[in-house]
Design a protein around this motif. Sequence first.
Motif, PDB file in Angstrom:
ATOM      1  N   PRO A   1       1.258   8.250   2.659  1.00 14.44           N
ATOM      2  CA  PRO A   1       1.834   9.553   2.286  1.00 14.44           C
ATOM      3  C   PRO A   1       1.909   9.786   0.773  1.00 14.44           C
ATOM      4  N   LYS A   2       2.340   8.779   0.029  1.00 20.07           N
ATOM      5  CA  LYS A   2       2.480   8.917  -1.423  1.00 20.07           C
ATOM      6  C   LYS A   2       1.143   9.266  -2.086  1.00 20.07           C
ATOM      7  N   VAL A   3       0.064   8.719  -1.528  1.00 25.49           N
ATOM      8  CA  VAL A   3      -1.269   8.941  -2.098  1.00 25.49           C
ATOM      9  C   VAL A   3      -1.791  10.322  -1.715  1.00 25.49           C
ATOM     10  N   ARG A   4      -1.578  10.701  -0.467  1.00 22.68           N
ATOM     11  CA  ARG A   4      -1.998  12.039  -0.010  1.00 22.68           C
ATOM     12  C   ARG A   4      -1.339  13.128  -0.849  1.00 22.68           C
ATOM     13  N   GLU A   5      -0.062  12.932  -1.156  1.00 19.32           N
ATOM     14  CA  GLU A   5       0.690  13.948  -1.897  1.00 19.32           C
ATOM     15  C   GLU A   5       0.128  14.173  -3.299  1.00 19.32           C
ATOM     16  N   GLN A   6      -0.398  13.106  -3.908  1.00 14.66           N
ATOM     17  CA  GLN A   6      -0.827  13.195  -5.301  1.00 14.66           C
ATOM     18  C   GLN A   6      -2.323  13.485  -5.476  1.00 14.66           C
TER      19      GLN A   6
ATOM     20  N   MET B   1      -6.052  15.276  -5.208  1.00 15.67           N
ATOM     21  CA  MET B   1      -6.586  16.638  -5.234  1.00 15.67           C
ATOM     22  C   MET B   1      -7.305  16.984  -3.931  1.00 15.67           C
ATOM     23  N   VAL B   2      -7.857  15.963  -3.288  1.00 15.12           N
ATOM     24  CA  VAL B   2      -8.477  16.124  -1.974  1.00 15.12           C
ATOM     25  C   VAL B   2      -7.888  15.060  -1.053  1.00 15.12           C
ATOM     26  N   ALA B   3      -7.424  15.452   0.112  1.00 13.42           N
ATOM     27  CA  ALA B   3      -6.943  14.491   1.111  1.00 13.42           C
ATOM     28  C   ALA B   3      -7.768  14.657   2.384  1.00 13.42           C
ATOM     29  N   ILE B   4      -8.539  13.612   2.701  1.00  9.17           N
ATOM     30  CA  ILE B   4      -9.321  13.600   3.939  1.00  9.17           C
ATOM     31  C   ILE B   4      -8.456  12.900   4.984  1.00  9.17           C
ATOM     32  N   ASN B   5      -7.872  13.679   5.884  1.00 10.96           N
ATOM     33  CA  ASN B   5      -6.931  13.128   6.859  1.00 10.96           C
ATOM     34  C   ASN B   5      -7.551  12.913   8.230  1.00 10.96           C
TER      35      ASN B   5
ATOM     36  N   MET C   1       0.820  -1.215   0.000  1.00 13.02           N
ATOM     37  CA  MET C   1       0.000   0.000   0.000  1.00 13.02           C
ATOM     38  C   MET C   1       0.857   1.269   0.000  1.00 13.02           C
ATOM     39  N   ARG C   2       2.045   1.160   0.569  1.00 15.77           N
ATOM     40  CA  ARG C   2       2.952   2.302   0.567  1.00 15.77           C
ATOM     41  C   ARG C   2       3.669   2.466  -0.774  1.00 15.77           C
ATOM     42  N   GLY C   3       3.515   1.484  -1.656  1.00 19.44           N
ATOM     43  CA  GLY C   3       4.173   1.550  -2.948  1.00 19.44           C
ATOM     44  C   GLY C   3       5.608   1.058  -2.907  1.00 19.44           C
ATOM     45  N   GLU C   4       5.952   0.302  -1.856  1.00 17.85           N
ATOM     46  CA  GLU C   4       7.321  -0.192  -1.689  1.00 17.85           C
ATOM     47  C   GLU C   4       7.539  -1.533  -2.383  1.00 17.85           C
ATOM     48  N   ILE C   5       6.464  -2.141  -2.888  1.00 18.31           N
ATOM     49  CA  ILE C   5       6.563  -3.405  -3.619  1.00 18.31           C
ATOM     50  C   ILE C   5       6.155  -3.128  -5.059  1.00 18.31           C
ATOM     51  N   ALA C   6       7.077  -3.367  -5.974  1.00 20.11           N
ATOM     52  CA  ALA C   6       6.814  -3.033  -7.382  1.00 20.11           C
ATOM     53  C   ALA C   6       5.759  -3.938  -8.000  1.00 20.11           C
ATOM     54  N   ASP C   7       5.791  -5.222  -7.678  1.00 19.80           N
ATOM     55  CA  ASP C   7       4.884  -6.197  -8.292  1.00 19.80           C
ATOM     56  C   ASP C   7       3.724  -6.501  -7.345  1.00 19.80           C
ATOM     57  N   TYR C   8       2.636  -5.739  -7.490  1.00 21.78           N
ATOM     58  CA  TYR C   8       1.485  -5.921  -6.608  1.00 21.78           C
ATOM     59  C   TYR C   8       0.898  -7.322  -6.748  1.00 21.78           C
TER      60      TYR C   8
ATOM     61  N   ILE D   1     -15.041  10.590 -10.107  1.00 24.34           N
ATOM     62  CA  ILE D   1     -14.301  10.803  -8.862  1.00 24.34           C
ATOM     63  C   ILE D   1     -13.707   9.450  -8.474  1.00 24.34           C
ATOM     64  N   ALA D   2     -12.448   9.421  -8.053  1.00 16.58           N
ATOM     65  CA  ALA D   2     -11.829   8.172  -7.597  1.00 16.58           C
ATOM     66  C   ALA D   2     -11.320   8.359  -6.175  1.00 16.58           C
ATOM     67  N   VAL D   3     -11.678   7.419  -5.301  1.00 21.19           N
ATOM     68  CA  VAL D   3     -11.349   7.511  -3.875  1.00 21.19           C
ATOM     69  C   VAL D   3     -10.536   6.293  -3.463  1.00 21.19           C
ATOM     70  N   GLY D   4      -9.376   6.509  -2.843  1.00 21.25           N
ATOM     71  CA  GLY D   4      -8.553   5.388  -2.405  1.00 21.25           C
ATOM     72  C   GLY D   4      -7.597   5.780  -1.297  1.00 21.25           C
ATOM     73  N   ASP D   5      -6.791   4.797  -0.876  1.00 21.28           N
ATOM     74  CA  ASP D   5      -5.846   5.063   0.214  1.00 21.28           C
ATOM     75  C   ASP D   5      -4.454   4.508  -0.042  1.00 21.28           C
ATOM     76  N   GLY D   6      -4.314   3.602  -1.025  1.00 22.64           N
ATOM     77  CA  GLY D   6      -3.035   2.937  -1.227  1.00 22.64           C
ATOM     78  C   GLY D   6      -2.443   3.194  -2.598  1.00 22.64           C
ATOM     79  N   ALA D   7      -1.184   2.793  -2.765  1.00 20.55           N
ATOM     80  CA  ALA D   7      -0.463   3.036  -4.022  1.00 20.55           C
ATOM     81  C   ALA D   7      -1.152   2.396  -5.221  1.00 20.55           C
ATOM     82  N   ASN D   8      -1.826   1.270  -5.005  1.00 23.49           N
ATOM     83  CA  ASN D   8      -2.501   0.619  -6.140  1.00 23.49           C
ATOM     84  C   ASN D   8      -3.763   1.364  -6.580  1.00 23.49           C
ATOM     85  N   ASP D   9      -4.139   2.410  -5.855  1.00 25.49           N
ATOM     86  CA  ASP D   9      -5.269   3.254  -6.274  1.00 25.49           C
ATOM     87  C   ASP D   9      -4.821   4.420  -7.157  1.00 25.49           C
TER      88      ASP D   9
END
Length: 242
Positions: free
Chosen positions: A218-223, A225-229, A63-70, A193-201
């Motif tokens: 963090p990687k997803v929040r940064e990219q 347009m809206v971040a609900i924290n 989910m953090r995007g640390e694994i290249a092959d999901y 509209i697309a809503v997600g929380d992980g790198a695969n989103d």
Amino acid sequence: MSHVTEYAPGLVIQGFTPPLDLSDFKLIAFDMDSTLINIECVDEIADAAGRKEEVAAITEAAMRGEIADYKESLRKRVALLRGVTVADMEQVYTERLQLNPGAETLVKACKAAGMKVLLVSGGFTFFTDRIRDRLGIDYTRSNVLEIKSGVNCGELTGRMVDQEWGDICDGAEKRKMLLETCAKLGIPPKQAIAVGDGANDLPMMGEAGLSVAYHAKPKVREQAMVAINSGGLDRLLEVVRP
């Protein structure tokens, strides 16, 4: 993306000026695990096999995007579920799974505005089918766990079943399903509209007219347009108003 603004406490926007009008959108696509619902289903299923810690560590890295092959990471996790029963999964659904705060409110508001709802998940049909029926979701795509027949019937084999669209719903498949659904509805992706929380989103969020990160990595929040924290999913209605 520039112009990052804390629009309200725990609600960050970037790249547009709110409020937007919900009626300008025709589709909303949700991830399921840790977005529409409060758990990562694969981790909770693994708990029944005594392997939650091991599986959860792989899930977190993916989910953090640390694994290249999901796909490979999911195959590894599902292999560790071998021997878990359908009854165990039913227990996860009834005792551990809850809709995240505001999920029902947001889905109802979108449907009231005439939007269609899509659920795309790297999780499993056992859960997505139930969430679909519970919330009146229009379209779903997720993975099928293989279940033994005959001796030891009702136990997971540790494998997934290929489907007509492919083998595993990963980030690329989520993007493809979003685009296919837009084409089916005759709308451009900018009306989704697309809503997600992980790198695969991120692949589907990158195609949508509005991308929303919900209590995300963090990687997803940064990219997004809206971040609900903080708060529930219905906080989206503060910036995209019915």
